[in-house]
Design a protein around this motif. Sequence first.
Motif, PDB file in Angstrom:
ATOM      1  N   ASP A 154       0.860  -1.173   0.000  1.00  0.00           N
ATOM      2  CA  ASP A 154       0.000   0.000   0.000  1.00  0.00           C
ATOM      3  C   ASP A 154       0.901   1.229   0.000  1.00  0.00           C
ATOM      4  O   ASP A 154       1.557   1.527   1.003  1.00  0.00           O
ATOM      5  CB  ASP A 154      -0.873  -0.036   1.258  1.00  0.00           C
ATOM      6  N   VAL A 155       0.968   1.942  -1.130  1.00  0.00           N
ATOM      7  CA  VAL A 155       1.949   3.008  -1.319  1.00  0.00           C
ATOM      8  C   VAL A 155       1.265   4.355  -1.537  1.00  0.00           C
ATOM      9  O   VAL A 155       0.426   4.503  -2.434  1.00  0.00           O
ATOM     10  CB  VAL A 155       2.883   2.691  -2.502  1.00  0.00           C
ATOM     11  N   LEU A 156       1.633   5.330  -0.714  1.00  0.00           N
ATOM     12  CA  LEU A 156       1.137   6.699  -0.797  1.00  0.00           C
ATOM     13  C   LEU A 156       2.288   7.582  -1.265  1.00  0.00           C
ATOM     14  O   LEU A 156       3.400   7.481  -0.735  1.00  0.00           O
ATOM     15  CB  LEU A 156       0.645   7.141   0.580  1.00  0.00           C
ATOM     16  N   VAL A 157       2.053   8.466  -2.238  1.00  0.00           N
ATOM     17  CA  VAL A 157       3.154   9.236  -2.814  1.00  0.00           C
ATOM     18  C   VAL A 157       2.839  10.727  -2.831  1.00  0.00           C
ATOM     19  O   VAL A 157       1.675  11.143  -2.879  1.00  0.00           O
ATOM     20  CB  VAL A 157       3.494   8.761  -4.245  1.00  0.00           C
ATOM     21  N   PHE A 158       3.932  11.523  -2.806  1.00  0.00           N
ATOM     22  CA  PHE A 158       3.819  12.969  -2.953  1.00  0.00           C
ATOM     23  C   PHE A 158       5.018  13.479  -3.728  1.00  0.00           C
ATOM     24  O   PHE A 158       6.157  13.081  -3.481  1.00  0.00           O
ATOM     25  CB  PHE A 158       3.760  13.674  -1.599  1.00  0.00           C
ATOM     26  N   ASP A 159       4.744  14.372  -4.680  1.00  0.00           N
ATOM     27  CA  ASP A 159       5.791  15.005  -5.462  1.00  0.00           C
ATOM     28  C   ASP A 159       5.205  16.289  -6.032  1.00  0.00           C
ATOM     29  O   ASP A 159       4.008  16.345  -6.351  1.00  0.00           O
ATOM     30  CB  ASP A 159       6.265  14.077  -6.595  1.00  0.00           C
ATOM     31  N   LEU A 160       6.034  17.319  -6.161  1.00  0.00           N
ATOM     32  CA  LEU A 160       5.571  18.568  -6.771  1.00  0.00           C
ATOM     33  C   LEU A 160       5.258  18.391  -8.246  1.00  0.00           C
ATOM     34  O   LEU A 160       4.487  19.149  -8.826  1.00  0.00           O
ATOM     35  CB  LEU A 160       6.620  19.664  -6.580  1.00  0.00           C
ATOM     36  N   ASN A 161       5.858  17.364  -8.860  1.00  0.00           N
ATOM     37  CA  ASN A 161       5.604  17.048 -10.264  1.00  0.00           C
ATOM     38  C   ASN A 161       4.391  16.111 -10.347  1.00  0.00           C
ATOM     39  O   ASN A 161       4.477  14.930 -10.009  1.00  0.00           O
ATOM     40  CB  ASN A 161       6.841  16.386 -10.877  1.00  0.00           C
ATOM     41  N   LYS A 162       3.257  16.644 -10.790  1.00  0.00           N
ATOM     42  CA  LYS A 162       2.023  15.864 -10.813  1.00  0.00           C
ATOM     43  C   LYS A 162       2.082  14.715 -11.818  1.00  0.00           C
ATOM     44  O   LYS A 162       1.438  13.681 -11.625  1.00  0.00           O
ATOM     45  CB  LYS A 162       0.832  16.779 -11.131  1.00  0.00           C
ATOM     46  N   GLU A 163       2.852  14.892 -12.891  1.00  0.00           N
ATOM     47  CA  GLU A 163       2.986  13.804 -13.868  1.00  0.00           C
ATOM     48  C   GLU A 163       3.713  12.615 -13.248  1.00  0.00           C
ATOM     49  O   GLU A 163       3.368  11.461 -13.525  1.00  0.00           O
ATOM     50  CB  GLU A 163       3.732  14.298 -15.101  1.00  0.00           C
ATOM     51  N   ALA A 164       4.718  12.893 -12.414  1.00  0.00           N
ATOM     52  CA  ALA A 164       5.434  11.808 -11.739  1.00  0.00           C
ATOM     53  C   ALA A 164       4.504  11.060 -10.799  1.00  0.00           C
ATOM     54  O   ALA A 164       4.544   9.821 -10.714  1.00  0.00           O
ATOM     55  CB  ALA A 164       6.627  12.372 -10.979  1.00  0.00           C
ATOM     56  N   VAL A 165       3.656  11.798 -10.083  1.00  0.00           N
ATOM     57  CA  VAL A 165       2.676  11.170  -9.198  1.00  0.00           C
ATOM     58  C   VAL A 165       1.707  10.310 -10.005  1.00  0.00           C
ATOM     59  O   VAL A 165       1.399   9.176  -9.626  1.00  0.00           O
ATOM     60  CB  VAL A 165       1.911  12.238  -8.399  1.00  0.00           C
ATOM     61  N   ALA A 166       1.254  10.829 -11.131  1.00  0.00           N
ATOM     62  CA  ALA A 166       0.285  10.104 -11.965  1.00  0.00           C
ATOM     63  C   ALA A 166       0.842   8.763 -12.434  1.00  0.00           C
ATOM     64  O   ALA A 166       0.100   7.775 -12.525  1.00  0.00           O
ATOM     65  CB  ALA A 166      -0.109  10.961 -13.164  1.00  0.00           C
ATOM     66  N   ARG A 167       2.139   8.708 -12.704  1.00  0.00           N
ATOM     67  CA  ARG A 167       2.731   7.455 -13.178  1.00  0.00           C
ATOM     68  C   ARG A 167       2.720   6.377 -12.097  1.00  0.00           C
ATOM     69  O   ARG A 167       2.701   5.183 -12.412  1.00  0.00           O
ATOM     70  CB  ARG A 167       4.156   7.709 -13.682  1.00  0.00           C
ATOM     71  N   VAL A 168       2.737   6.782 -10.837  1.00  0.00           N
ATOM     72  CA  VAL A 168       2.624   5.798  -9.758  1.00  0.00           C
ATOM     73  C   VAL A 168       1.168   5.403  -9.538  1.00  0.00           C
ATOM     74  O   VAL A 168       0.844   4.237  -9.297  1.00  0.00           O
ATOM     75  CB  VAL A 168       3.240   6.337  -8.449  1.00  0.00           C
ATOM     76  N   ILE A 169       0.271   6.375  -9.645  1.00  0.00           N
ATOM     77  CA  ILE A 169      -1.155   6.094  -9.481  1.00  0.00           C
ATOM     78  C   ILE A 169      -1.629   5.104 -10.549  1.00  0.00           C
ATOM     79  O   ILE A 169      -2.475   4.245 -10.283  1.00  0.00           O
ATOM     80  CB  ILE A 169      -1.962   7.404  -9.553  1.00  0.00           C
ATOM     81  N   GLU A 170      -1.067   5.209 -11.740  1.00  0.00           N
ATOM     82  CA  GLU A 170      -1.475   4.328 -12.845  1.00  0.00           C
ATOM     83  C   GLU A 170      -1.312   2.851 -12.516  1.00  0.00           C
ATOM     84  O   GLU A 170      -2.063   2.017 -13.015  1.00  0.00           O
ATOM     85  CB  GLU A 170      -0.658   4.657 -14.101  1.00  0.00           C
ATOM     86  N   VAL A 171      -0.339   2.518 -11.667  1.00  0.00           N
ATOM     87  CA  VAL A 171      -0.114   1.102 -11.345  1.00  0.00           C
ATOM     88  C   VAL A 171      -0.731   0.716 -10.004  1.00  0.00           C
ATOM     89  O   VAL A 171      -0.558  -0.408  -9.530  1.00  0.00           O
ATOM     90  CB  VAL A 171       1.394   0.762 -11.349  1.00  0.00           C
ATOM     91  N   GLY A 172      -1.454   1.668  -9.360  1.00  0.00           N
ATOM     92  CA  GLY A 172      -2.150   1.322  -8.125  1.00  0.00           C
ATOM     93  C   GLY A 172      -1.739   2.082  -6.891  1.00  0.00           C
ATOM     94  O   GLY A 172      -2.234   1.799  -5.794  1.00  0.00           O
ATOM     95  N   GLY A 173      -0.838   3.044  -7.026  1.00  0.00           N
ATOM     96  CA  GLY A 173      -0.467   3.872  -5.891  1.00  0.00           C
ATOM     97  C   GLY A 173      -1.536   4.903  -5.586  1.00  0.00           C
ATOM     98  O   GLY A 173      -2.507   5.068  -6.330  1.00  0.00           O
ATOM     99  N   GLU A 174      -1.359   5.619  -4.485  1.00  0.00           N
ATOM    100  CA  GLU A 174      -2.318   6.634  -4.053  1.00  0.00           C
ATOM    101  C   GLU A 174      -1.584   7.950  -3.829  1.00  0.00           C
ATOM    102  O   GLU A 174      -0.454   7.957  -3.348  1.00  0.00           O
ATOM    103  CB  GLU A 174      -2.990   6.170  -2.753  1.00  0.00           C
ATOM    104  N   ALA A 175      -2.209   9.054  -4.167  1.00  0.00           N
ATOM    105  CA  ALA A 175      -1.592  10.370  -4.022  1.00  0.00           C
ATOM    106  C   ALA A 175      -1.981  11.004  -2.695  1.00  0.00           C
ATOM    107  O   ALA A 175      -3.140  10.946  -2.281  1.00  0.00           O
ATOM    108  CB  ALA A 175      -2.001  11.279  -5.159  1.00  0.00           C
ATOM    109  N   ALA A 176      -0.990  11.611  -2.029  1.00  0.00           N
ATOM    110  CA  ALA A 176      -1.249  12.383  -0.816  1.00  0.00           C
ATOM    111  C   ALA A 176      -1.446  13.845  -1.183  1.00  0.00           C
ATOM    112  O   ALA A 176      -0.873  14.340  -2.160  1.00  0.00           O
ATOM    113  CB  ALA A 176      -0.089  12.242   0.156  1.00  0.00           C
ATOM    114  N   GLY A 177      -2.225  14.562  -0.383  1.00  0.00           N
ATOM    115  CA  GLY A 177      -2.468  15.965  -0.656  1.00  0.00           C
ATOM    116  C   GLY A 177      -1.312  16.859  -0.304  1.00  0.00           C
ATOM    117  O   GLY A 177      -1.174  17.961  -0.845  1.00  0.00           O
ATOM    118  N   SER A 178      -0.462  16.402   0.606  1.00  0.00           N
ATOM    119  CA  SER A 178       0.689  17.197   1.032  1.00  0.00           C
ATOM    120  C   SER A 178       1.730  16.271   1.641  1.00  0.00           C
ATOM    121  O   SER A 178       1.442  15.117   1.982  1.00  0.00           O
ATOM    122  CB  SER A 178       0.278  18.242   2.067  1.00  0.00           C
TER     123      SER A 178
END
Length: 294
Positions: free
Chosen positions: A25-49
């Motif tokens: 279960d992986v939660l990610v944060f990065d200022l680069n939204k495209e980098a975050v999207a590439r992790v979400i595509e395989v099942g990761g989750e984005a944090a708001g901050s």
Amino acid sequence: MKIGFIGVGKMGGGLARNLVRNGYDVLVFDLNKEAVARVIEVGGEAAGSAVELASSVQVLFTSLPLPKHLMNLLVDEDHLLEHMAPGTVVMDVSTIDPATARRLSDAAQAHGIDFLACPLGKGPAQAEEGTQPIYAGGRREVYDKYESLLRDMSTSVHYLGDVEQATAFKIVSNLIGMTNALVLSEGLRIGEQAGIDRKLLQELLATTGADSYQLTLRGPKILNDDFTPGFSIYLTRKDVCLGVGMAKRFNQPCPFSELALEYFNKAVDAGYGDEDCAAVYKLLKPVVAGGTNS
């Protein structure tokens, strides 16, 4: 176990996606939204901050460009250590100097948080495929607790001792590798000026004592005039500078690394900072009559 990643660019992103594929279960944060999207595509989750992420995970991975970025994130500005629960752990996969690693480890321990320095040995492809060498350092009991997690990230995990040994190893590795890239560029230029076919030159060098990882990795980039960054001049200069600084603190002479730093500085001044470190080859143009470069 909830795992967080702050910094999911080329290296961090590959590691994070690899863990997602292994069922974490992986939660990610990065200022680069495209980098975050590439992790979400395989099942990761984005944090708001970053604070939201740090306060909700048991393991926090960090992968940032400079030591000061890490210090600012964890201690000096964002104070993430203050938002993490006691008993959690920070695992940093950035390239930082031993002094910074010690400051971070001590600061984490003061908050009841564990810290492992986990610098990496190769490139984004290895991070993605799960073969990225990891050189871990920290208290042995902390490493033992999380060794299985690290081995789920990579088939090549090594314990070097405390945080100083792990971070120093990575810097020494980069000093040798990046200085080799500069010597490789010089040798290729000389061979080409001697009239040896460029492709044949590289093929035959690989059969001699001149063979190296840099010849394999960066020789083709030079041959094809392709300086798309795998590891940029800016990052190369940063790592060599860290190495020279570390050597000075040890009162250890490092004349070849200092010379390499001089040339990577010249490459930045020439406008090659965003290009691959192999772009130092472009600095070594043959000298024409009158003493100017062609």
